[in-house]
Design a protein around this motif. Structure first.
Motif, PDB file in Angstrom:
ATOM      1  N   ALA A 135      -1.478  18.963  13.779  1.00 54.58           N
ATOM      2  CA  ALA A 135      -0.643  18.177  13.436  1.00 54.58           C
ATOM      3  C   ALA A 135      -0.620  17.604  11.972  1.00 54.58           C
ATOM      4  CB  ALA A 135      -1.036  16.525  14.303  1.00 54.58           C
ATOM      5  N   ILE A 136       0.417  16.907  11.733  1.00 56.53           N
ATOM      6  CA  ILE A 136       0.684  16.373  10.226  1.00 56.53           C
ATOM      7  C   ILE A 136       0.875  14.895  10.539  1.00 56.53           C
ATOM      8  CG2 ILE A 136       2.242  16.121   8.256  1.00 56.53           C
ATOM      9  CD1 ILE A 136       3.385  19.075   9.199  1.00 56.53           C
ATOM     10  N   VAL A 137      -0.181  14.286   9.622  1.00 55.99           N
ATOM     11  CA  VAL A 137      -0.446  12.439   9.881  1.00 55.99           C
ATOM     12  C   VAL A 137      -0.749  12.087   8.519  1.00 55.99           C
ATOM     13  CG1 VAL A 137      -1.452  12.851  12.365  1.00 55.99           C
ATOM     14  CG2 VAL A 137      -2.862  13.174  10.315  1.00 55.99           C
ATOM     15  N   PHE A 138      -0.939  10.660   8.552  1.00 56.94           N
ATOM     16  CA  PHE A 138      -1.262  10.051   7.417  1.00 56.94           C
ATOM     17  C   PHE A 138      -2.692  10.447   6.876  1.00 56.94           C
ATOM     18  CE2 PHE A 138       1.901   6.728   8.720  1.00 56.94           C
ATOM     19  CZ  PHE A 138       2.616   7.049   7.437  1.00 56.94           C
ATOM     20  N   SER A 139      -2.978  10.762   5.792  1.00 57.62           N
ATOM     21  CA  SER A 139      -4.292  10.789   5.218  1.00 57.62           C
ATOM     22  C   SER A 139      -5.353   9.734   5.798  1.00 57.62           C
ATOM     23  CB  SER A 139      -4.428  11.060   3.890  1.00 57.62           C
ATOM     24  OG  SER A 139      -4.230   9.931   3.260  1.00 57.62           O
ATOM     25  N   THR A 140      -4.916   8.382   5.844  1.00 63.46           N
ATOM     26  CA  THR A 140      -5.846   7.384   6.288  1.00 63.46           C
ATOM     27  C   THR A 140      -6.057   7.403   7.704  1.00 63.46           C
ATOM     28  OG1 THR A 140      -3.742   6.300   6.496  1.00 63.46           O
ATOM     29  CG2 THR A 140      -4.860   5.895   4.509  1.00 63.46           C
TER      30      THR A 140
ATOM     31  N   SER B 107      -5.158  26.464   6.648  1.00 63.42           N
ATOM     32  CA  SER B 107      -4.287  26.315   5.327  1.00 63.42           C
ATOM     33  C   SER B 107      -2.788  25.770   5.929  1.00 63.42           C
ATOM     34  CB  SER B 107      -4.083  27.494   4.537  1.00 63.42           C
ATOM     35  OG  SER B 107      -3.129  28.224   5.122  1.00 63.42           O
ATOM     36  N   VAL B 108      -2.127  25.129   5.107  1.00 64.60           N
ATOM     37  CA  VAL B 108      -0.975  24.630   5.319  1.00 64.60           C
ATOM     38  C   VAL B 108      -0.053  26.063   5.721  1.00 64.60           C
ATOM     39  CG1 VAL B 108       1.200  23.540   4.456  1.00 64.60           C
ATOM     40  CG2 VAL B 108      -1.016  22.505   3.768  1.00 64.60           C
ATOM     41  N   GLN B 109      -0.134  27.088   5.262  1.00 56.75           N
ATOM     42  CA  GLN B 109       0.791  28.162   5.466  1.00 56.75           C
ATOM     43  C   GLN B 109       0.575  28.517   7.071  1.00 56.75           C
ATOM     44  OE1 GLN B 109      -0.624  28.037   2.471  1.00 56.75           O
ATOM     45  NE2 GLN B 109       0.614  29.367   1.121  1.00 56.75           N
ATOM     46  N   ASP B 110      -0.779  28.208   7.594  1.00 53.38           N
ATOM     47  CA  ASP B 110      -1.043  28.696   9.017  1.00 53.38           C
ATOM     48  C   ASP B 110      -0.073  27.825  10.036  1.00 53.38           C
ATOM     49  OD1 ASP B 110      -2.942  30.436   8.302  1.00 53.38           O
ATOM     50  OD2 ASP B 110      -4.604  28.917   8.403  1.00 53.38           O
ATOM     51  N   LEU B 111       0.579  26.881   9.512  1.00 55.96           N
ATOM     52  CA  LEU B 111       1.385  26.039  10.478  1.00 55.96           C
ATOM     53  C   LEU B 111       2.581  26.941  10.839  1.00 55.96           C
ATOM     54  CD1 LEU B 111       1.630  22.696   8.876  1.00 55.96           C
ATOM     55  CD2 LEU B 111       0.344  23.097  10.673  1.00 55.96           C
ATOM     56  N   ALA B 112       2.786  27.958  10.394  1.00 55.28           N
ATOM     57  CA  ALA B 112       4.110  28.808  10.650  1.00 55.28           C
ATOM     58  C   ALA B 112       3.442  29.820  11.652  1.00 55.28           C
ATOM     59  CB  ALA B 112       4.880  29.232   9.486  1.00 55.28           C
TER      60      ALA B 112
ATOM     61  N   ALA C 200       0.780  -1.183   0.178  1.00 56.89           N
ATOM     62  CA  ALA C 200      -0.085  -0.146  -0.010  1.00 56.89           C
ATOM     63  C   ALA C 200       0.883   1.204   0.093  1.00 56.89           C
ATOM     64  CB  ALA C 200      -0.770  -0.061   1.209  1.00 56.89           C
ATOM     65  N   LYS C 201       0.298   2.417  -0.210  1.00 57.54           N
ATOM     66  CA  LYS C 201       0.959   3.451  -0.352  1.00 57.54           C
ATOM     67  C   LYS C 201       0.112   4.658   0.509  1.00 57.54           C
ATOM     68  CE  LYS C 201       3.327   3.004  -4.652  1.00 57.54           C
ATOM     69  NZ  LYS C 201       3.441   3.722  -6.010  1.00 57.54           N
ATOM     70  N   ASN C 202       0.691   5.644   1.032  1.00 59.95           N
ATOM     71  CA  ASN C 202      -0.271   6.579   1.846  1.00 59.95           C
ATOM     72  C   ASN C 202       0.324   8.002   1.420  1.00 59.95           C
ATOM     73  OD1 ASN C 202      -2.139   7.489   3.483  1.00 59.95           O
ATOM     74  ND2 ASN C 202      -1.331   6.027   5.344  1.00 59.95           N
ATOM     75  N   LYS C 203      -0.160   8.852   1.713  1.00 59.51           N
ATOM     76  CA  LYS C 203       0.530  10.309   2.051  1.00 59.51           C
ATOM     77  C   LYS C 203      -0.017  10.994   3.206  1.00 59.51           C
ATOM     78  CE  LYS C 203      -3.138  12.033  -1.300  1.00 59.51           C
ATOM     79  NZ  LYS C 203      -3.478  12.486  -2.584  1.00 59.51           N
ATOM     80  N   LEU C 204       0.468  12.397   3.349  1.00 55.44           N
ATOM     81  CA  LEU C 204       0.421  13.097   4.445  1.00 55.44           C
ATOM     82  C   LEU C 204      -0.687  14.183   4.456  1.00 55.44           C
ATOM     83  CD1 LEU C 204       3.960  13.302   5.998  1.00 55.44           C
ATOM     84  CD2 LEU C 204       2.086  11.597   6.225  1.00 55.44           C
ATOM     85  N   ILE C 205      -1.300  14.470   5.285  1.00 57.08           N
ATOM     86  CA  ILE C 205      -2.259  15.683   5.491  1.00 57.08           C
ATOM     87  C   ILE C 205      -2.008  16.345   6.674  1.00 57.08           C
ATOM     88  CG2 ILE C 205      -4.183  14.822   3.949  1.00 57.08           C
ATOM     89  CD1 ILE C 205      -5.545  14.183   6.511  1.00 57.08           C
ATOM     90  N   VAL C 206      -2.563  17.741   6.781  1.00 56.14           N
ATOM     91  CA  VAL C 206      -2.370  18.498   7.938  1.00 56.14           C
ATOM     92  C   VAL C 206      -4.051  18.236   8.584  1.00 56.14           C
ATOM     93  CG1 VAL C 206      -2.312  20.961   9.138  1.00 56.14           C
ATOM     94  CG2 VAL C 206      -0.854  20.161   7.183  1.00 56.14           C
ATOM     95  N   ILE C 207      -3.809  18.062   9.681  1.00 56.09           N
ATOM     96  CA  ILE C 207      -5.209  18.153  10.547  1.00 56.09           C
ATOM     97  C   ILE C 207      -5.354  19.216  11.743  1.00 56.09           C
ATOM     98  CG2 ILE C 207      -5.751  15.645  10.268  1.00 56.09           C
ATOM     99  CD1 ILE C 207      -4.756  15.105  13.110  1.00 56.09           C
ATOM    100  N   ALA C 208      -6.779  19.634  11.980  1.00 50.97           N
ATOM    101  CA  ALA C 208      -6.633  20.647  12.867  1.00 50.97           C
ATOM    102  C   ALA C 208      -8.102  20.216  13.528  1.00 50.97           C
ATOM    103  CB  ALA C 208      -6.850  22.012  12.192  1.00 50.97           C
TER     104      ALA C 208
ATOM    105  N   ILE D   6      -6.740  19.213   5.972  1.00 49.97           N
ATOM    106  CA  ILE D   6      -6.092  20.151   4.948  1.00 49.97           C
ATOM    107  C   ILE D   6      -5.079  19.501   4.029  1.00 49.97           C
ATOM    108  CG2 ILE D   6      -4.974  22.285   4.470  1.00 49.97           C
ATOM    109  CD1 ILE D   6      -6.015  22.703   7.763  1.00 49.97           C
ATOM    110  N   PRO D   7      -5.393  19.381   2.716  1.00 49.96           N
ATOM    111  CA  PRO D   7      -4.528  18.581   2.084  1.00 49.96           C
ATOM    112  C   PRO D   7      -3.165  19.216   1.855  1.00 49.96           C
ATOM    113  CG  PRO D   7      -6.236  19.456   0.482  1.00 49.96           C
ATOM    114  CD  PRO D   7      -6.415  19.754   1.976  1.00 49.96           C
TER     115      PRO D   7
END
Lengths: 284, 328
Positions: free
Chosen positions: B241-246, B170-175, B153-161, B259-260
């Motif tokens: 946090a940044i976690v797996f999309s799954t 948005s991803v920018q808000d992490l900073a 399997a493969k996976n990718k990351l997302i930002v969660i809030a 947030i993708p």
């Protein structure tokens, strides 16, 4: 070591007063059997930890690492803060529980002991639900400008929650063990309330206070679950020794072993010092 | 004197016993585990095979698939899997048990790094499914792996809030200064990948150099695995946090907003699976790996949000024929 010490002591006792030994010598062997098994059960894992850490050959190199020093510093400062707060706030509560006669005392007694039987993770969840940012008191705390999330304050809060019963129980038993007649006698001799407490009550109950203190401190030092859940895990801020060991287990068994041995030594030294103090000092 | 000599002899004997137990513990448990399941296999496989032979057996949930090809397996199967696989493997385990009466599938979930350590210490597992190649390679170096490891399997990351968060949209808000960010520890696959993503974002002119430093300045905790990371955001303690999309499934999905992360800045992660050396239930382990990489397993993985393609499993048409051939 311990087992052979015990044997030596027993032999000595045998020579001194043969009449007092058990009538049936085999009975002692029967008692020794489970005892020896139990001692081994404790001693073998502790020994294995030390042996494996020594075998890795990197014990000293690891101990000097910033992650270990940070974790040790945080463990010691937070656990000492915990003990100070518990003694300050817990002693009056222990006195109330020992001497007070009020409705609901039994209930209060149970409540105070409750954290002792709760799994630490449950304690962590409970703390989150109460003092977390979305907790019952979250808004009130935020309104007062208090945010404990991911700070050392949260570490101390978690430790107080899980370790206070050990001190309060011991202190309550200590107060109960002091005969009120002694205090009355002091009062008749003209001593004031405070003076009676410090010169009569306190010295009499000091041994139980000290043992409660040590237990409380030991529990605070070993705290893991509630801290992880409530305070988070960041080196130099909230990462205690237990958390650092757990984190190191993920990547380097060598580091985890070295840190475990450091914690073992710190705990053993403190236990030894306290035992020596209570046995030989003016306390007993 | 006589007594004490006897007592010390007894002590010595006990110590020797304890040492002997300690050193052979793992091997002992492995070999005792092997024997009963194989006995059970022989006893029940005939019954199971006759059950399979009956035509028009009901197949739950999976329409129009090739006849179950793999020979039925039984006994207890212990799978060590990265915690990001929890929900999907629970489903796959239940499906496999349904298809193999007499088989009990047990899972031990944790960070792949922790699982690797447990395997190296001789945990009697049958299968290891890692959330990254690094820990699989590490386990192989430890001597814990038997045979090849296969991608499934493969996976990718997302930002969660937290849902409805005004702080992170948005991803920018992490900073944003003062944000409470949590990540998994760098030794945990998802924590390592999250830092790789931050590096990629910093290299992207949209976010600008130093973006990763600004984000990491907000880091408040290194969690032990991705489940704990998600939980910390779910309770509202952390802002992001940044976690797996799954990782955002079920109840978590209702409490979190995702947030993708743009594909060009994202990390596509791969999941390898392998047989553990000295696996107590080798047959079931091989069947499990084949199932996960087969059409049904791949469909279930896809259903739970994992990326599957020709590199992660055998295609449906091929595997049916292939598996039938190997079963005969």
């Amino acid at each position: 070591m311990i087992a052979s010490d015990a044997l030596a002591t027993r032999e000595a006792a045998e020579q001194r007063s043969p009449g007092r030994t058990l009538p049936w010598p085999r009975a002692r062997l029967l008692l020794a059997l489970p005892a020896v098994f139990f001692v081994l059960f404790i001693a073998v894992p502790v020994g294995a930890l030390v042996v494996r850490a020594a075998q890795s050959g990197q014990l000293l190199a690891t101990v000097g690492q910033p992650v270990v020093r940070d974790a040790l510093r945080i463990s010691l400062t937070t656990s000492l803060a915990t003990v100070a707060i518990v003694v300050l706030l817990g002693t009056p509560l222990a006195w109330l529980l020992a001497r007070g006669r009020f409705p609901g005392r039994g209930l209060l007694d149970t409540l105070v002991d409750l954290p002792m039987v709760l799994p630490p993770v449950v304690a962590g969840v409970a703390l989150l639900m109460a003092f977390g940012r979305r907790g019952v008191l979250g808004d009130a705390l935020a309104g007062a400008g208090i945010d404990v999330a991911f700070t050392a304050k949260a570490v101390v809060a978690a430790q107080i929650f899980v370790s206070s019963p050990f001190y309060i129980r011991a202190a309550r038993l200590g107060f109960q063990g002091v005969d009120p007649a002694m205090e009355e006698a002091a009062a008749i001799d003209g001593a004031g309330g405070l003076r009676t407490f410090f010169s009569v009550t306190l010295p009499l109950m000091l041994p139980s206070l000290v043992s409660g203190l040590v237990l409380c401190w030991a529990r605070a030092l070993s705290e893991f679950g509630a801290t992880m859940m409530f305070a988070g895990n960041l080196q130099g801020t909230t990462q205690t020794m237990s958390l650092a060991v757990m984190t190191a287990m993920q990547s380097s068994l060598t580091t985890a072993l070295a840190m475990s041995v450091v914690l073992l030594i710190v705990a053993a030294v403190v236990l030894f010092v306290f035992r020596t103090l209570t046995r030989q000092g003016p306390l007993v | 004197m006589l007594l004490s000599r006897r007592a010390s002899a007894l002590l010595l004997l006990l110590a020797a016993l304890a040492v002997a137990c300690g050193s052979s513990g793992n091997k002992g448990s492995a070999s005792t585990n092997v024997a009963p399941p194989s006995a059970v296999t022989n006893a029940t496989s005939a019954a199971a095979r006759s059950a399979l032979a009956t035509p028009s057996q009901p197949v739950a949930g999976t329409p129009a698939r090739p006849t179950p090809a793999a020979a039925p397996v039984s006994g207890t199967l212990l799978v060590f899997a990265g915690s990001s696989l929890t929900t999907v493997f629970n489903q796959i385990g239940a499906d496999m048990q349904k298809a193999n009466p007499g088989l009990t599938v047990k899972f031990n979930y944790g960070s792949s790094a922790a699982l690797r350590t447990q395997l190296a210490q001789g945990a009697p597992a049958d299968v290891f499914a890692s959330a990254d190649q690094q820990n699989m390679d590490g386990a192989r170096q430890d001597g814990s792996i038997d045979g090849p490891d296969l991608l499934f399997a493969k996976n990718k990351l997302i930002v969660i809030a937290p849902k409805g968060s005004t702080k992170v949209q948005s991803v920018q808000d992490l900073a944003k200064p003062g944000l409470n960010l949590v990540l998994a520890d760098p030794s945990v696959p998802v924590g390592n990948f999250a830092r790789q993503v931050l590096g990629k974002l910093a290299a992207d002119p949209v976010y600008g150099a130093g973006f990763d430093q600004k984000v990491l300045a907000n880091l408040k905790s290194n969690e032990t695995d991705d489940a704990a990371t998600v939980a910390t955001v779910q309770t509202g303690q952390a802002d992001a946090a940044i976690v797996f999309s799954t990782d955002v499934t079920g109840q978590a999905a209702q409490a979190l907003s995702s947030i993708p992360i743009p594909d060009q800045d994202n990390v596509i992660t791969t999941y390898p699976i392998a047989l553990v050396k000295n696996a107590p239930n080798r047959a079931a382990a091989q069947a499990f790996i084949a199932y996960v990489r087969g059409p049904q397993g791949q469909a279930t993985l896809k259903q739970f949000g994992f990326i599957v393609d020709s590199s992660t499993g055998t295609s449906a048409a091929m595997s049916g024929a292939e598996q039938r051939r190997t079963a005969e």
